[in-house]
Design an enzyme around this catalytic site. Structure first.
Site, PDB file in Angstrom:
ATOM      1  N   LYS A  66       7.506   3.494  -0.623  1.00 42.33           N
ATOM      2  CA  LYS A  66       6.952   4.551   0.218  1.00 42.33           C
ATOM      3  C   LYS A  66       8.042   5.019   1.163  1.00 42.33           C
ATOM      4  O   LYS A  66       8.853   4.219   1.639  1.00 42.33           O
ATOM      5  CB  LYS A  66       5.763   4.038   1.036  1.00 42.33           C
ATOM      6  CG  LYS A  66       4.527   3.705   0.209  1.00 42.33           C
ATOM      7  CD  LYS A  66       3.384   3.285   1.126  1.00 42.33           C
ATOM      8  CE  LYS A  66       2.145   2.938   0.331  1.00 42.33           C
ATOM      9  NZ  LYS A  66       1.033   2.504   1.218  1.00 42.33           N
TER      10      LYS A  66
ATOM     11  N   HIS B  11       7.538   5.984   7.154  1.00 39.46           N
ATOM     12  CA  HIS B  11       6.560   6.689   7.977  1.00 39.46           C
ATOM     13  C   HIS B  11       7.112   6.784   9.393  1.00 39.46           C
ATOM     14  O   HIS B  11       7.865   5.918   9.840  1.00 39.46           O
ATOM     15  CB  HIS B  11       5.225   5.942   7.961  1.00 39.46           C
ATOM     16  CG  HIS B  11       4.097   6.717   8.558  1.00 39.46           C
ATOM     17  ND1 HIS B  11       3.853   6.747   9.913  1.00 39.46           N
ATOM     18  CD2 HIS B  11       3.158   7.504   7.992  1.00 39.46           C
ATOM     19  CE1 HIS B  11       2.804   7.512  10.152  1.00 39.46           C
ATOM     20  NE2 HIS B  11       2.359   7.985   9.007  1.00 39.46           N
TER      21      HIS B  11
ATOM     22  N   HIS C  79       7.231   3.869  11.818  1.00 40.61           N
ATOM     23  CA  HIS C  79       8.231   2.806  11.769  1.00 40.61           C
ATOM     24  C   HIS C  79       9.402   3.063  12.733  1.00 40.61           C
ATOM     25  O   HIS C  79      10.255   2.192  12.899  1.00 40.61           O
ATOM     26  CB  HIS C  79       8.779   2.642  10.351  1.00 40.61           C
ATOM     27  CG  HIS C  79       7.780   2.067   9.388  1.00 40.61           C
ATOM     28  ND1 HIS C  79       7.147   2.811   8.432  1.00 40.61           N
ATOM     29  CD2 HIS C  79       7.283   0.813   9.286  1.00 40.61           C
ATOM     30  CE1 HIS C  79       6.308   2.042   7.765  1.00 40.61           C
ATOM     31  NE2 HIS C  79       6.363   0.828   8.255  1.00 40.61           N
TER      32      HIS C  79
END
Length: 576
Positions: free
Chosen positions: A136, A139, A142
């Site tokens: 992934k 985001h 993070h």
């Protein structure tokens, strides 16, 4: 540096009071600089020394009595009292010469190697932070874990600790079953090579949507996960491929943020060891089965399951917390650390409370070496295209906006690599905006506020550093022991030197609370003091002796500013 003066003051106070000088030294504090009038340099509050023998004497009277018994000497030029404390002013020429020469000698370790840290250095610290889910894209959530964890690791390392930086990847679980099953249906090796994480994200979204309508896809995902957990070569090969690609892509983002790691571990590393944890819990009579067949550990004081942690599914497989227990036990054995710090958002507070309690239940006396540093959420972070999802978009937006600001001011034409400079300034803006307040607090992000060149922003810090660095073009190599102190007696110089005295105390406060806001506030004040001094102290229109002394002063201020910025995770720019 301040410790040298503390010790001189403490020795005289200790003789008068009949106390150990070491104890007195630790009670002496620097005084924050006052904007409107000159402050004393050090302060000793009577309450910090403990209760007086004669309790009928209040602390104000004790301070006056003590001050009356102390004498000025070649180091202490003035002794006074204020708010139940004794204040001390250091001989101004001695203060100037000693502080500047100490910074020049110590360089980047100034303020980080004093006796104030004698009980906090030489330890082994493990910091776990960032920890994205593989396959992934990063985001935006993070960002905080990455920069906060990086700051804590930098701070611990700066004062002499051995620091191990761990990125504990989310690399196991049903999501990989979905991804594995979905890649054969929606994936493309060609697109995977071009943009790995973006393509995997698109595949994950598609397979999730499809699984809601098609039960067969969900069954395929569960089957893929079973094959993965069973060690199927094809499933493992695909999983490892996704994992390796993810780490390679993450490394690019970490490089932009100035973060690095010593160990990329993950949940997958502990899938077998978590079974050992379950066996250990069961053999010690700590694993209880529920009616649904799940395994729980009783965390209640009364032993009535009013508080418990679920550590096993009904099919006997481990959960996230079980793998975290296995990781904690493994790290205790592997690193023999003095402290282990987890940096995650505050929603995981209960998880870590349960983790530490389970370690205690397992009889691990080292459970008190573990610490969770929680942080709040960032709200309102948007790009010009709308709501932000990915961290790279935020970094690109910061660079783009800074490039526009630089182009508008005309400075970018003078730079060899405007994009690189804009990147460093933009990231400084993000870090400072994030570090201004309590880490636990949520905050609203504002691009215009973060990228202002005036006020307490990362842009202001970078601007100040670049301005001070530009003065070095006027520097000529000379003996730094031969400084014209008479050229450095202005109030703005003394105020800046007093502030530089406080650096070790600020670092100590950061170490105590693991909060970067103290350092941010300190550096902002240093920047404002430096700019006041820059306007007041002429270099080009001064004699060579005065110019040399002032350039020496400005260079030392810049070194401390640079050192502090690097602790925060900011790369100082020399031109902007």
């Amino acid at each position: 540096m301040a410790w040298h003066f503390r010790r001189v003051i403490a020795e005289q106070v200790a003789r008068v009071l009949g106390l150990p000088s070491e104890r007195v030294a630790h009670c002496i504090r620097t005084v924050p600089v006052h904007r409107k009038h000159e402050s004393p340099d050090f302060q000793l509050f009577m309450t910090s020394l403990g209760d007086p023998i004669d309790t009928s004497i209040n602390h104000e009277e004790r301070a006056q009595q003590l001050a009356g018994k102390l004498v000025c000497d070649s180091v202490i030029s003035d002794i006074g009292t204020a708010r139940a404390s004794v204040t001390f002013k250091i001989n101004r020429d001695l203060l100037t010469r000693t502080v500047l020469q100490q910074i020049s000698k110590d360089g980047s370790i100034y303020g980080l190697n004093t006796e104030l840290f004698s009980g906090l250095s030489g330890r082994k610290t493990v910091v776990e932070y960032s920890s994205p889910n593989i396959a992934k894209k990063f985001h935006v959530g993070h960002l905080r874990s990455t920069i906060i964890g990086n700051f804590i690791a930098n701070l611990k390392q700066a004062v002499g600790n051995e620091v191990i930086r761990i990125n504990y990847l989310g690399d196991w679980g049903l999501q990989f079953g979905l991804l594995g099953a979905g890649f054969s249906k929606f994936g493309s090796e060609e697109e995977l090579v071009v943009n790995p994480l973006q393509h995997l994200f698109e595949v994950y979204v598609k397979v999730n949507t499809a699984a809601e309508e098609d039960k067969d896809i969900k069954l395929s995902a569960q089957e893929f996960l079973r094959r993965l957990e069973g060690g199927d070569p094809h499933a493992l090969s695909l999983w490892m491929h996704f994992r390796d690609l993810s780490i390679q892509e993450y490394a690019k983002v970490y490089k932009r943020l100035g973060a690095h790691f010593d160990d990329y571990s993950g949940e997958s590393f502990y899938k077998e060891k978590s079974q050992e944890v379950l066996k250990q819990l069961e053999s010690n009579g700590l694993l209880q089965k529920t009616d649904k067949g799940t395994g729980v550990v009783d965390l209640s004081e009364e032993g009535n399951l009013s508080s418990y942690s679920t550590v096993m599914r009904s099919d006997g497989t481990s959960l996230y917390i079980t793998r975290d227990v296995a990781a904690a036990l493994d790290r205790l054995e592997r690193y023999s650390f003095d402290e282990m710090i987890y940096v995650t958002d505050k929603s995981q507070k209960n998880h870590f409370q349960q983790l530490f309690k389970i370690l205690k239940i397992l009889g691990k006396d080292q459970a008190d070496r573990f610490q969770h540093v929680p942080f709040g959420l960032v709200k309102g972070m948007k790009t010009r295209r709308g709501e932000v999802v990915f961290l790279e978009d935020v970094l690109d937006e910061a660079r783009s906006r800074m490039l526009q600001n630089m182009a508008a001011s005309g400075t970018s034409k003078q730079l060899e690599d405007p994009s690189d400079t804009a990147e460093k300034i933009g990231i400084a803006a993000l870090i400072v905006q994030d570090f201004k307040g309590q880490l636990l607090s949520d905050y609203h992000f504002d691009w215009d506020q973060a990228l202002q060149s005036t006020g307490d922003t990362g842009v202001f810090l970078q601007y100040t550093h670049a301005r001070l660095h530009s003065l070095q073009a006027l520097w000529c190599s000379r003996d730094t022991d031969d400084i014209d102190i008479a050229s450095l007696r202005e109030p703005c110089v003394i105020a800046t030197l007093q502030h530089l005295l406080r650096y070790d105390e600020v670092i100590y406060k950061c170490l105590e609370d693991l909060q970067p806001r103290y350092l941010v506030t300190y550096l902002m004040s240093l920047g404002h003091l430096a700019n006041v001094a820059h306007r007041a102290l002429h270099v080009k229109r001064s004699s060579s002796e005065a110019a040399h002394a002032r350039l020496f002063f400005f260079n030392n201020v810049r070194m401390v500013l640079s050192s502090g910025m690097k602790l925060l995770g900011i790369s100082p720019v020399n031109n902007m």
